[in-house]
Design an enzyme around this catalytic site. Structure first.
Site, PDB file in Angstrom:
ATOM      1  N   ASN A   1       0.869  -1.174   0.000  1.00 29.05           N
ATOM      2  CA  ASN A   1       0.000   0.000   0.000  1.00 29.05           C
ATOM      3  C   ASN A   1       0.906   1.224   0.000  1.00 29.05           C
ATOM      4  O   ASN A   1       2.128   1.105   0.123  1.00 29.05           O
ATOM      5  CB  ASN A   1      -0.954  -0.002   1.206  1.00 29.05           C
ATOM      6  CG  ASN A   1      -0.221  -0.044   2.517  1.00 29.05           C
ATOM      7  OD1 ASN A   1       0.609   0.810   2.802  1.00 29.05           O
ATOM      8  ND2 ASN A   1      -0.486  -1.066   3.306  1.00 29.05           N
TER       9      ASN A   1
ATOM     10  N   VAL B   1      -0.597 -10.542   0.817  1.00 30.04           N
ATOM     11  CA  VAL B   1       0.777 -10.898   0.454  1.00 30.04           C
ATOM     12  C   VAL B   1       1.782  -9.937   1.100  1.00 30.04           C
ATOM     13  O   VAL B   1       2.900 -10.325   1.459  1.00 30.04           O
ATOM     14  CB  VAL B   1       0.938 -10.937  -1.086  1.00 30.04           C
ATOM     15  CG1 VAL B   1       0.850  -9.557  -1.719  1.00 30.04           C
ATOM     16  CG2 VAL B   1       2.219 -11.648  -1.488  1.00 30.04           C
ATOM     17  N   ASP B   2       1.356  -8.698   1.327  1.00 28.09           N
ATOM     18  CA  ASP B   2       2.219  -7.699   2.000  1.00 28.09           C
ATOM     19  C   ASP B   2       2.590  -8.207   3.392  1.00 28.09           C
ATOM     20  O   ASP B   2       3.765  -8.236   3.790  1.00 28.09           O
ATOM     21  CB  ASP B   2       1.435  -6.387   2.092  1.00 28.09           C
ATOM     22  CG  ASP B   2       2.279  -5.176   2.450  1.00 28.09           C
ATOM     23  OD1 ASP B   2       1.701  -4.089   2.595  1.00 28.09           O
ATOM     24  OD2 ASP B   2       3.508  -5.318   2.559  1.00 28.09           O
TER      25      ASP B   2
ATOM     26  N   SER C   1      -3.405  -6.252  -6.750  1.00 29.71           N
ATOM     27  CA  SER C   1      -4.699  -5.555  -6.624  1.00 29.71           C
ATOM     28  C   SER C   1      -5.934  -6.442  -6.662  1.00 29.71           C
ATOM     29  O   SER C   1      -7.055  -5.921  -6.507  1.00 29.71           O
ATOM     30  CB  SER C   1      -4.860  -4.466  -7.713  1.00 29.71           C
ATOM     31  OG  SER C   1      -4.154  -3.297  -7.348  1.00 29.71           O
TER      32      SER C   1
ATOM     33  N   VAL D   1      -7.545  -7.593  -1.555  1.00 27.61           N
ATOM     34  CA  VAL D   1      -8.191  -6.522  -0.775  1.00 27.61           C
ATOM     35  C   VAL D   1      -8.610  -5.346  -1.659  1.00 27.61           C
ATOM     36  O   VAL D   1      -9.603  -4.687  -1.421  1.00 27.61           O
ATOM     37  CB  VAL D   1      -7.209  -6.042   0.323  1.00 27.61           C
ATOM     38  CG1 VAL D   1      -7.612  -4.707   0.922  1.00 27.61           C
ATOM     39  CG2 VAL D   1      -7.098  -7.094   1.412  1.00 27.61           C
TER      40      VAL D   1
HETATM   41  N1  APR Z   1       1.866 -15.530  -2.066  1.00 31.09           N
HETATM   42  C1  APR Z   1       1.307 -15.185  -3.263  1.00 31.09           C
HETATM   43  N2  APR Z   1       0.143 -14.525  -3.375  1.00 31.09           N
HETATM   44  C2  APR Z   1      -0.505 -14.205  -2.224  1.00 31.09           C
HETATM   45  C3  APR Z   1       0.014 -14.520  -0.944  1.00 31.09           C
HETATM   46  C4  APR Z   1       1.247 -15.210  -0.899  1.00 31.09           C
HETATM   47  N3  APR Z   1       1.821 -15.546   0.266  1.00 31.09           N
HETATM   48  N4  APR Z   1      -0.878 -14.054  -0.005  1.00 31.09           N
HETATM   49  C5  APR Z   1      -1.896 -13.488  -0.674  1.00 31.09           C
HETATM   50  N5  APR Z   1      -1.692 -13.588  -2.006  1.00 31.09           N
HETATM   51  C6  APR Z   1      -2.538 -13.150  -3.116  1.00 31.09           C
HETATM   52  C7  APR Z   1      -3.991 -12.920  -2.820  1.00 31.09           C
HETATM   53  O1  APR Z   1      -4.693 -14.163  -2.740  1.00 31.09           O
HETATM   54  C8  APR Z   1      -4.373 -12.131  -4.057  1.00 31.09           C
HETATM   55  O2  APR Z   1      -4.595 -13.008  -5.143  1.00 31.09           O
HETATM   56  O3  APR Z   1      -2.072 -11.892  -3.556  1.00 31.09           O
HETATM   57  C9  APR Z   1      -3.114 -11.292  -4.334  1.00 31.09           C
HETATM   58  C10 APR Z   1      -3.220  -9.826  -3.937  1.00 31.09           C
HETATM   59  O4  APR Z   1      -4.047  -9.726  -2.776  1.00 31.09           O
HETATM   60  P1  APR Z   1      -3.652  -8.731  -1.559  1.00 31.09           P
HETATM   61  O5  APR Z   1      -2.492  -9.282  -0.843  1.00 31.09           O
HETATM   62  O6  APR Z   1      -4.920  -8.497  -0.806  1.00 31.09           O
HETATM   63  O7  APR Z   1      -3.176  -7.395  -2.278  1.00 31.09           O
HETATM   64  P2  APR Z   1      -4.011  -6.244  -3.008  1.00 31.09           P
HETATM   65  O8  APR Z   1      -5.321  -6.708  -3.505  1.00 31.09           O
HETATM   66  O9  APR Z   1      -3.023  -5.641  -3.984  1.00 31.09           O
HETATM   67  O10 APR Z   1      -4.300  -5.221  -1.822  1.00 31.09           O
HETATM   68  C11 APR Z   1      -3.217  -4.542  -1.257  1.00 31.09           C
HETATM   69  O11 APR Z   1      -3.753  -5.286   0.923  1.00 31.09           O
HETATM   70  O12 APR Z   1      -2.371  -6.484   2.268  1.00 31.09           O
HETATM   71  C12 APR Z   1      -2.826  -5.221   2.013  1.00 31.09           C
HETATM   72  O13 APR Z   1      -1.000  -3.782   2.637  1.00 31.09           O
HETATM   73  C13 APR Z   1      -1.725  -4.301   1.545  1.00 31.09           C
HETATM   74  O14 APR Z   1      -3.101  -2.383   1.706  1.00 31.09           O
HETATM   75  C14 APR Z   1      -2.522  -3.284   0.800  1.00 31.09           C
HETATM   76  C15 APR Z   1      -3.617  -4.120   0.131  1.00 31.09           C
END
Ligand code: APR
Length: 174
Positions: free
Chosen positions: A25, A34-35, A118, A121
């Site tokens: 983010n 994943v973050d 993206s 979340v």
């Molecule tokens: N390895 C690979 N992919 C993953 C993992 C992992 N360990 N954990 C989650 N994912 C996938 C999720 O299932 C999804 O398909 O990563 C993709 C992106 O999801 P999010 O992590 O929710 O990221 P995003 O949609 O870009 O939202 C970013 O979420 O975690 C917070 O700090 C982050 O505020 C930011 C927002």
């Protein structure tokens, strides 16, 4: 070109690529998804280094060390939050991939792994995001020798199907 793009299911924190990409983010101070997984696996030094950037605008990218991760680098990019498609979400997502690949190439990375930016979340529609991702990755690789190989690391079968379909569609149309 397409031989330099792979789709796999797995946990990106366990992927020993030269660089893995973090769907961050704009604070760059960690989060869930994943973050959160990358920060947990890398350890606290990752957050210490991230603090130095003072945040990162959506669509841009910042590179750090990988610390306890098997990857040498982490490239952090805040993807766009989906708000219906009328606020440049497509272009901002495309910029995430472009800027991450440019940073990886500039740092001599031969292998790069992306999560599905993206589509968690931030609720970006999965098939739409996959098409943008594959188009941008293939387009970058067509003009660059580095990275040699890019892997989409999908956390679930549905995402893997979407990226495989996007790669097949791109290859059919190329
Ligand atoms: N390895 C690979 N992919 C993953 C993992 C992992 N360990 N954990 C989650 N994912 C996938 C999720 O299932 C999804 O398909 O990563 C993709 C992106 O999801 P999010 O992590 O929710 O990221 P995003 O949609 O870009 O939202 C970013 O979420 O975690 C917070 O700090 C982050 O505020 C930011 C927002």
């Amino acid at each position: 070109m397409q031989t330099r793009i792979a789709i796999m299911e797995g946990d990106i924190t366990q992927v020993a690529a030269d660089a893995i990409v973090n769907a961050a983010n704009t604070s760059l101070l960690g989060g869930g998804g994943v973050d959160g997984a990358i920060h947990r696996a890398a350890g606290p030094q990752l957050l210490d280094e991230c603090r130095k950037f003072g945040g990162c605008p959506t669509g841009e990218a910042r590179i750090t060390g990988g610390y306890r991760l098997p990857a040498c680098y982490v490239i952090h990019t805040p993807g766009p939050i989906w708000r219906g498609g009328g606020q440049d979400e497509d272009a901002l997502l495309a910029r995430c991939y472009q800027n991450c690949l440019a940073l990886a190439a500039a740092h001599g990375c031969r292998t790069v792994a992306f999560p599905s930016i993206s589509t968690g979340v931030y609720h970006f529609p999965l098939d739409r995001a996959a098409a943008i991702a594959i188009r941008e990755i293939a387009g970058f690789l067509a003009g660059h020798t580095l990275p040699e190989r890019v892997t989409m690391v999908c956390f679930d079968p549905r995402s893997a199907r979407a990226y495989r379909a996007a790669l097949a569609a791109y290859s059919a149309g190329a």
